[in-house]
Design an enzyme around this catalytic site. Structure first.
Site, PDB file in Angstrom:
ATOM      1  N   SER A 262       0.837  -1.198   0.000  1.00  0.00           N
ATOM      2  CA  SER A 262       0.000   0.000   0.000  1.00  0.00           C
ATOM      3  C   SER A 262       0.871   1.246   0.000  1.00  0.00           C
ATOM      4  O   SER A 262       2.083   1.183   0.201  1.00  0.00           O
ATOM      5  CB  SER A 262      -0.913   0.003   1.226  1.00  0.00           C
ATOM      6  N   LYS A 263       0.231   2.383  -0.215  1.00  0.00           N
ATOM      7  CA  LYS A 263       0.951   3.659  -0.220  1.00  0.00           C
ATOM      8  C   LYS A 263       1.659   3.910   1.109  1.00  0.00           C
ATOM      9  O   LYS A 263       2.641   4.626   1.171  1.00  0.00           O
ATOM     10  CB  LYS A 263      -0.026   4.810  -0.500  1.00  0.00           C
TER      11      LYS A 263
END
Length: 492
Positions: A262-263
């Site tokens: 994920s970011k």
């Protein structure tokens, strides 16, 4: 499954300018870019900036800078223009409003007055009864009287797309034939209550108007594909779209613990790789292997080789795990493939402030050019060059205490005295002569070369590991080398 189209290929890359670009986004851009290049097609670069709360001009500029650093080019889009401008969704709001009005007028969409509380209550009841919990079509066929009653209550409707009551089947370019039944694809919102268009409307509308033929995107968007296919068919009926594009859904990129990267994961940030000194070609080579390969026995290749071989049908649908060590190893191979002049130029940012710990006037270009070929064979990332060559440009080496303890055993002082004596009479134009001097010192004390050179290396460079020792001594020079050995003896 063939990814070759009879019509000219048109693909798009459409990120949102929110925060730092991440490697999953780069992998998607890479596959679209390579696919377009392979088929001599067109890559459309489009900006999804309709979310004013999250999008920023700073992120937009950072996105452009990152794409330039990676070496991506696009045929239509920001800074280039094209026949379907503008390419920023925030500048296309009138277009989306017009399409939404046409969908409403044709009966492909309707106004939904349900409150969030009502939606939640009915979804919970559906779950309890074991039924699908998506929107139940409550406002699909309201009478004029019901609409008037909702309006009188001051309710502001959203606009929903009316899904056809039919099974939707399509052939995914990566996953093969997929089928979605109507109970699993309910009507969905396309315009917010405040009139702002949603992603579910703007993306397909832009793809239709820009005549996109192939949509290559992440697996996380797969569930929205049947909704978009139904919308494309409505747009075709209205004369807005010409055809339904082909879809290919790329595998997830997984991080630690086999969780989707994920970011928020540190290793996902593209800026991290730039700051550490990854080469664009090394990073892209590795990212291309997250779901695709050139061949079973070749991991290292150029972008031109990738373009020549790339077929979306060869992409593996299974999740791909991001392995930082393998990424570094592939980058190291690409560093070694550079010619020396290119390597020295790419190292330049790490040889000056703020990365370099030495004064600018102490940097010696001739010494750097002399040591560069030896450094090139040792680096995984360019930022490592600073610690590898600091001994050349600092007045004294930065001594790593653990290295000192490890190398300076009992008898090291005697060894260093002998090594100093041998080095003083050695030929300093020949690394081989310097090696012979240290080898002879070791033999005089019953030590092999590996044990004998460790105290010399720490005395001169401050560390037990680093660039080839005897080439380093030659570049550093006789005077500084002997002075550093004297300093180590004084400390001992």
């Amino acid at each position: 499954m063939s990814s070759v189209a009879s019509a000219p290929v048109r693909v798009r890359f459409c990120p949102s300018p929110t925060g730092n670009p991440h490697v999953g986004l780069v992998r998607t851009a890479l596959f679209n870019w390579a696919f377009a290049k392979h088929h001599q097609g067109t890559l459309v670069f489009r900006i999804e900036d309709t979310d004013a709360a999250r999008d920023s001009e700073e992120s937009y500029q950072q996105l452009l800078d990152s794409l330039r650093w990676l070496g991506f080019d696009w045929d239509e889009g920001p800074e280039i223009g094209g026949p379907h401008a503008p390419y920023r969704q925030s500048q296309r709001m009138d277009i989306y409003q017009d399409v939404a009005d046409k969908l409403l007028a044709a009966g492909h969409a309707y106004r939904c007055y349900c409150s969030q509380e009502e939606l939640d209550s009915r979804r919970e009841a559906a779950r309890a009864a074991g039924r699908p919990s998506g929107y139940d079509g409550h406002c699909r066929d309201l009478t004029e009287a019901q609409v008037a009653q909702y309006e009188a209550q001051g309710r502001t409707p959203i606009v929903r797309f009316r899904m056809p009551d039919e099974t939707i089947t399509f052939t995914d370019l990566v996953r093969g034939e997929l089928t979605f039944t109507p109970e699993n694809v309910p009507d969905y919102g396309i315009v917010r209550a405040n009139g702002a268009p949603l992603y579910t409307l703007v993306n397909p509308v832009d793809d239709a108007l820009m005549e996109i033929t192939h949509i290559l995107r992440g697996e996380d968007l797969l569930s929205s594909t049947p909704r978009q296919i139904a919308l494309y068919k409505a747009l075709i009926e209205l004369g807005i779209a010409k055809s339904v594009p082909s879809f290919g859904h790329l595998p997830y990129v997984m991080g630690e613990g086999n969780k989707k990267l994920s970011k928020r994961d540190p290793e996902s940030s593209l800026n991290l790789y730039r700051e550490r000194g990854f080469l664009p070609e090394g990073l892209l080579n590795y990212l291309s292997l997250l779901g695709w390969s050139l061949s079973a026995d070749q991991d290292i290749f150029t972008l031109d080789e990738m373009i020549a071989a790339f077929d979306i049908a060869d992409v593996n649908p299974n999740p791909a795990r991001f392995d930082l060590k393998k990424c570094e190893a592939i980058n190291a191979d690409h560093i070694r493939l550079l010619d020396v002049k290119d390597f020295t130029e790419r190292c330049a940012p790490w040889l000056r402030a703020p990365f370099a710990p030495w004064a600018a006037e102490d940097f010696d270009e001739a010494k750097w050019e002399a040591i560069a070929p030896h450094a090139q064979t040792r680096l995984k990332v360019l930022s490592e060059i600073t610690d590898n060559v600091d001994f050349l440009f600092l007045p004294q080496p930065v001594v790593d205490e653990a290295s000192w303890t490890k190398a300076m055993k009992e008898g090291s002082d005697a060894l260093l005295r002998t090594a100093r004596e041998k080095l003083e009479s050695a030929d300093w134009t020949s690394p081989e002569s310097l090696k012979e001097a240290v080898l002879a010192a070791g033999e005089a004390h019953g030590l092999k070369l590996g044990k004998a050179q460790a105290p010399v290396r720490v005395a001169v460079t401050g560390r037990t590991v680093g660039l080839p020792l005897f080439e380093s001594l030659e570049v550093l020079g006789k005077e500084k080398t002997l002075a550093r050995i004297d300093a180590a003896l004084a400390r001992l």
